[in-house]
Design a protein around this motif. Structure first.
Motif, PDB file in Angstrom:
ATOM      1  N   HIS A   9       0.908  -1.156  -0.038  1.00 52.53           N
ATOM      2  CA  HIS A   9       0.041   0.001   0.124  1.00 52.53           C
ATOM      3  C   HIS A   9       0.802   1.276   0.139  1.00 52.53           C
ATOM      4  O   HIS A   9       1.842   1.255   1.074  1.00 52.53           O
ATOM      5  CB  HIS A   9      -1.071  -0.022   1.174  1.00 52.53           C
ATOM      6  CG  HIS A   9      -1.843   1.275   1.275  1.00 52.53           C
ATOM      7  ND1 HIS A   9      -2.930   1.113   0.377  1.00 52.53           N
ATOM      8  CD2 HIS A   9      -1.737   2.316   1.713  1.00 52.53           C
ATOM      9  CE1 HIS A   9      -3.563   2.445   0.705  1.00 52.53           C
ATOM     10  NE2 HIS A   9      -2.857   2.996   1.586  1.00 52.53           N
ATOM     11  N   TYR A  10       0.559   2.312  -0.921  1.00 55.52           N
ATOM     12  CA  TYR A  10       1.395   3.376  -1.032  1.00 55.52           C
ATOM     13  C   TYR A  10       0.715   4.797  -0.986  1.00 55.52           C
ATOM     14  O   TYR A  10      -0.561   4.822  -0.911  1.00 55.52           O
ATOM     15  CB  TYR A  10       1.950   3.400  -2.434  1.00 55.52           C
ATOM     16  CG  TYR A  10       2.940   2.335  -2.782  1.00 55.52           C
ATOM     17  CD1 TYR A  10       4.257   2.418  -2.270  1.00 55.52           C
ATOM     18  CD2 TYR A  10       2.601   1.162  -3.210  1.00 55.52           C
ATOM     19  CE1 TYR A  10       5.123   1.523  -2.654  1.00 55.52           C
ATOM     20  CE2 TYR A  10       3.737   0.195  -3.842  1.00 55.52           C
ATOM     21  CZ  TYR A  10       4.859   0.301  -3.334  1.00 55.52           C
ATOM     22  OH  TYR A  10       5.738  -0.680  -3.593  1.00 55.52           O
ATOM     23  N   ARG A  11       1.256   5.520  -0.447  1.00 63.58           N
ATOM     24  CA  ARG A  11       0.528   6.902  -0.377  1.00 63.58           C
ATOM     25  C   ARG A  11       0.250   7.437  -1.627  1.00 63.58           C
ATOM     26  O   ARG A  11      -1.080   7.916  -1.708  1.00 63.58           O
ATOM     27  CB  ARG A  11       1.565   8.054   0.002  1.00 63.58           C
ATOM     28  CG  ARG A  11       0.901   9.378   0.979  1.00 63.58           C
ATOM     29  CD  ARG A  11       1.862  10.249   1.470  1.00 63.58           C
ATOM     30  NE  ARG A  11       1.309  11.441   2.001  1.00 63.58           N
ATOM     31  CZ  ARG A  11       1.413  12.462   1.459  1.00 63.58           C
ATOM     32  NH1 ARG A  11       2.389  12.550   0.473  1.00 63.58           N
ATOM     33  NH2 ARG A  11       0.792  13.775   1.635  1.00 63.58           N
ATOM     34  N   THR A  12       0.981   7.380  -2.622  1.00 62.62           N
ATOM     35  CA  THR A  12       0.762   7.831  -4.060  1.00 62.62           C
ATOM     36  C   THR A  12       1.162   6.897  -5.158  1.00 62.62           C
ATOM     37  O   THR A  12       2.290   6.307  -4.850  1.00 62.62           O
ATOM     38  CB  THR A  12       1.043   9.161  -4.268  1.00 62.62           C
ATOM     39  OG1 THR A  12       1.181  10.121  -3.228  1.00 62.62           O
ATOM     40  CG2 THR A  12       0.819   9.973  -5.433  1.00 62.62           C
ATOM     41  N   VAL A  13       0.276   6.700  -6.212  1.00 57.70           N
ATOM     42  CA  VAL A  13       0.921   5.907  -7.444  1.00 57.70           C
ATOM     43  C   VAL A  13       0.800   6.541  -8.547  1.00 57.70           C
ATOM     44  O   VAL A  13      -0.324   7.463  -8.803  1.00 57.70           O
ATOM     45  CB  VAL A  13       0.213   4.691  -7.395  1.00 57.70           C
ATOM     46  CG1 VAL A  13       0.348   4.149  -8.931  1.00 57.70           C
ATOM     47  CG2 VAL A  13       0.791   3.735  -6.363  1.00 57.70           C
ATOM     48  N   PHE A  33      -1.412  -5.170 -11.615  1.00 60.96           N
ATOM     49  CA  PHE A  33      -0.741  -4.340 -11.053  1.00 60.96           C
ATOM     50  C   PHE A  33      -1.808  -3.589  -9.957  1.00 60.96           C
ATOM     51  O   PHE A  33      -1.385  -3.380  -8.607  1.00 60.96           O
ATOM     52  CB  PHE A  33       0.042  -3.067 -11.682  1.00 60.96           C
ATOM     53  CG  PHE A  33       0.484  -1.876 -10.859  1.00 60.96           C
ATOM     54  CD1 PHE A  33       1.684  -2.026 -10.163  1.00 60.96           C
ATOM     55  CD2 PHE A  33      -0.367  -0.894 -10.924  1.00 60.96           C
ATOM     56  CE1 PHE A  33       2.041  -0.963  -9.509  1.00 60.96           C
ATOM     57  CE2 PHE A  33       0.080   0.248 -10.242  1.00 60.96           C
ATOM     58  CZ  PHE A  33       1.456   0.324  -9.581  1.00 60.96           C
ATOM     59  N   LEU A  34      -2.844  -2.989 -10.584  1.00 62.52           N
ATOM     60  CA  LEU A  34      -3.863  -2.452  -9.803  1.00 62.52           C
ATOM     61  C   LEU A  34      -4.650  -3.338  -8.850  1.00 62.52           C
ATOM     62  O   LEU A  34      -4.988  -2.892  -7.821  1.00 62.52           O
ATOM     63  CB  LEU A  34      -4.844  -1.949 -10.895  1.00 62.52           C
ATOM     64  CG  LEU A  34      -4.486  -0.868 -11.839  1.00 62.52           C
ATOM     65  CD1 LEU A  34      -5.685  -0.588 -12.803  1.00 62.52           C
ATOM     66  CD2 LEU A  34      -4.133   0.492 -11.219  1.00 62.52           C
ATOM     67  N   ASN A  35      -4.690  -4.663  -9.113  1.00 61.73           N
ATOM     68  CA  ASN A  35      -5.245  -5.609  -8.162  1.00 61.73           C
ATOM     69  C   ASN A  35      -4.153  -6.074  -6.783  1.00 61.73           C
ATOM     70  O   ASN A  35      -4.580  -6.308  -5.871  1.00 61.73           O
ATOM     71  CB  ASN A  35      -5.548  -6.952  -8.856  1.00 61.73           C
ATOM     72  CG  ASN A  35      -6.843  -6.735  -9.546  1.00 61.73           C
ATOM     73  OD1 ASN A  35      -7.805  -6.012  -9.458  1.00 61.73           O
ATOM     74  ND2 ASN A  35      -6.838  -7.503 -10.774  1.00 61.73           N
ATOM     75  N   GLU A  36      -3.012  -5.755  -7.151  1.00 62.87           N
ATOM     76  CA  GLU A  36      -1.842  -6.229  -6.374  1.00 62.87           C
ATOM     77  C   GLU A  36      -1.641  -5.051  -5.417  1.00 62.87           C
ATOM     78  O   GLU A  36      -1.300  -4.979  -4.298  1.00 62.87           O
ATOM     79  CB  GLU A  36      -0.609  -6.649  -6.977  1.00 62.87           C
ATOM     80  CG  GLU A  36      -0.641  -8.201  -7.571  1.00 62.87           C
ATOM     81  CD  GLU A  36      -0.701  -9.045  -6.368  1.00 62.87           C
ATOM     82  OE1 GLU A  36      -0.467  -8.927  -5.406  1.00 62.87           O
ATOM     83  OE2 GLU A  36      -1.097 -10.226  -6.769  1.00 62.87           O
ATOM     84  N   VAL A  37      -1.792  -3.774  -5.918  1.00 63.51           N
ATOM     85  CA  VAL A  37      -1.251  -2.658  -5.333  1.00 63.51           C
ATOM     86  C   VAL A  37      -2.317  -1.596  -4.851  1.00 63.51           C
ATOM     87  O   VAL A  37      -3.151  -1.232  -5.757  1.00 63.51           O
ATOM     88  CB  VAL A  37      -0.060  -1.914  -6.244  1.00 63.51           C
ATOM     89  CG1 VAL A  37       0.364  -0.557  -5.487  1.00 63.51           C
ATOM     90  CG2 VAL A  37       1.270  -2.779  -6.338  1.00 63.51           C
ATOM     91  N   THR A  38      -2.421  -1.137  -3.738  1.00 59.61           N
ATOM     92  CA  THR A  38      -3.473   0.156  -3.408  1.00 59.61           C
ATOM     93  C   THR A  38      -2.640   1.321  -2.955  1.00 59.61           C
ATOM     94  O   THR A  38      -1.448   1.269  -2.720  1.00 59.61           O
ATOM     95  CB  THR A  38      -4.226  -0.628  -2.235  1.00 59.61           C
ATOM     96  OG1 THR A  38      -3.289  -0.729  -1.161  1.00 59.61           O
ATOM     97  CG2 THR A  38      -4.881  -1.783  -2.485  1.00 59.61           C
ATOM     98  N   ALA A  39      -3.425   2.462  -2.927  1.00 62.06           N
ATOM     99  CA  ALA A  39      -2.806   3.516  -2.916  1.00 62.06           C
ATOM    100  C   ALA A  39      -3.876   4.458  -2.366  1.00 62.06           C
ATOM    101  O   ALA A  39      -5.038   4.287  -2.599  1.00 62.06           O
ATOM    102  CB  ALA A  39      -2.148   4.130  -3.893  1.00 62.06           C
ATOM    103  N   ASP A  40      -3.537   5.498  -1.572  1.00 58.60           N
ATOM    104  CA  ASP A  40      -4.348   6.706  -1.066  1.00 58.60           C
ATOM    105  C   ASP A  40      -4.625   7.448  -2.205  1.00 58.60           C
ATOM    106  O   ASP A  40      -5.984   8.040  -2.663  1.00 58.60           O
ATOM    107  CB  ASP A  40      -3.854   7.556  -0.119  1.00 58.60           C
ATOM    108  CG  ASP A  40      -3.627   6.717   1.150  1.00 58.60           C
ATOM    109  OD1 ASP A  40      -4.456   5.750   1.576  1.00 58.60           O
ATOM    110  OD2 ASP A  40      -2.451   6.900   1.909  1.00 58.60           O
TER     111      ASP A  40
END
Length: 305
Positions: A9-13, A33-40
């Motif tokens: 999980h990232y603050r920004t992508v 990528f969109l399914n594996e990684v989340t972001a604010d």
């Protein structure tokens, strides 16, 4: 939950140059990528949809539609999504400063990182003289580029059958042709100069399909790459650290470790905790070696940020 199954999980992508509507778009890898990684916050930094290509011939498979619906779903569920249109989806520039389905459309933006740095967010086509002053030549170059992508797809089909990973013909040509290298260098310097004029600490852009993160003078220059050749994204963690993720390479490494010979694009979803750490070490070593090689050959490079 183990380190291998943790979802990053990232603050920004930041992602750009997806070119939905073209056969070269690697929508399956982007969906992964969109399914594996989340972001604010997600920044879509232009050329998400290729209006130029769609005007010539309609191509819109289910995977391309799924990319749009996945992004819209993230926005609906509370993630901040900002779309900065590029030259290939310039039709969206008519809707700047409007919001559609929780997605904000902006010509550019200023992003403040967790550690207080201000970054200019732009697509970058305004610093491309060909696009700005000779659009007919840009269309011609786009046709040639798409031909290279088609050839690349057939070539990689053969590589997959032989058990090899993905390799980009167009990226190879850009890195080997002197004029192309000079164009990239000129573009990066022009974008960094604009950021300095606006008195910000750095800039994030796309457009040239060349992922990079380095200092140019006092400006941090970041290009988030593309999802046609390199399949890269720029990320910011909760402390403000910026990092480029080379997703196609990471997936290929994952398959090498789990199921040798498996094609990354067709692989199931993965947990990436320890793998990402491993990839960073290998990737940093490889890029350091490449940077040293470029320096010895006289190619201008900057410091790693």
């Amino acid at each position: 939950m183990t380190a291998m199954t943790l979802q990053p999980h990232y603050r920004t992508v930041w992602i750009s140059d997806v070119h939905l509507g073209t056969r070269g778009c690697q929508a399956d890898l982007l969906l992964d990528f969109l399914n594996e990684v989340t972001a604010d916050t997600y920044y879509l930094v232009g050329d998400i949809i290729d209006g130029w290509r769609l005007k010539k011939s309609w191509y819109w498979p289910e995977s391309h539609h799924a990319v749009i619906t996945t992004i819209m779903e993230k926005a609906k569920n509370g993630a901040k999504v900002i779309f900065v249109p590029g030259n290939h989806d310039e039709f969206a520039r008519e809707f700047v400063d409007m919001t559609f389905g929780h997605v904000e459309v902006k010509m550019n933006d200023i992003h403040e990182t967790a550690d207080g740095r201000k970054l200019l967010i732009i697509h970058g086509d305004e610093f491309d003289g060909v696009v700005k002053y000779a659009k007919w030549l840009a269309y011609l170059g786009d046709t040639a580029y798409n031909l290279a992508i088609v050839l690349n797809r057939y070539y990689n089909g053969i590589r997959r059958k032989l058990g090899y990973g993905y390799w980009s013909l167009s990226a190879y040509l850009k890195n080997r042709v002197k004029n192309a290298v000079q164009f990239v260098c000129n573009f990066e310097n022009a974008v960094a100069h604009e950021a300095a004029k606006r008195k910000v600490d750095g800039v994030v852009c796309g457009h040239i399909h060349h992922a990079e993160k380095r200092m140019i003078g006092d400006v941090l220059y970041c290009n988030d790459g593309d999802w046609v050749e390199s399949c890269t994204a720029l990320t910011e963690d909760q402390n403000g650290k910026l990092e480029l993720l080379y997703w196609a390479e990471m997936r290929q490494m994952a398959m090498t470790h789990s199921q040798p010979g498996r094609d990354a694009a067709s692989a199931p979803s993965l947990g990436l905790g320890k793998l990402m750490s491993l990839f960073r070490v290998v990737g940093d070593n490889n890029r350091a070696a490449n940077a040293s090689s470029k320096k010895n050959s006289g190619t201008p490079i900057g410091k790693t940020a």
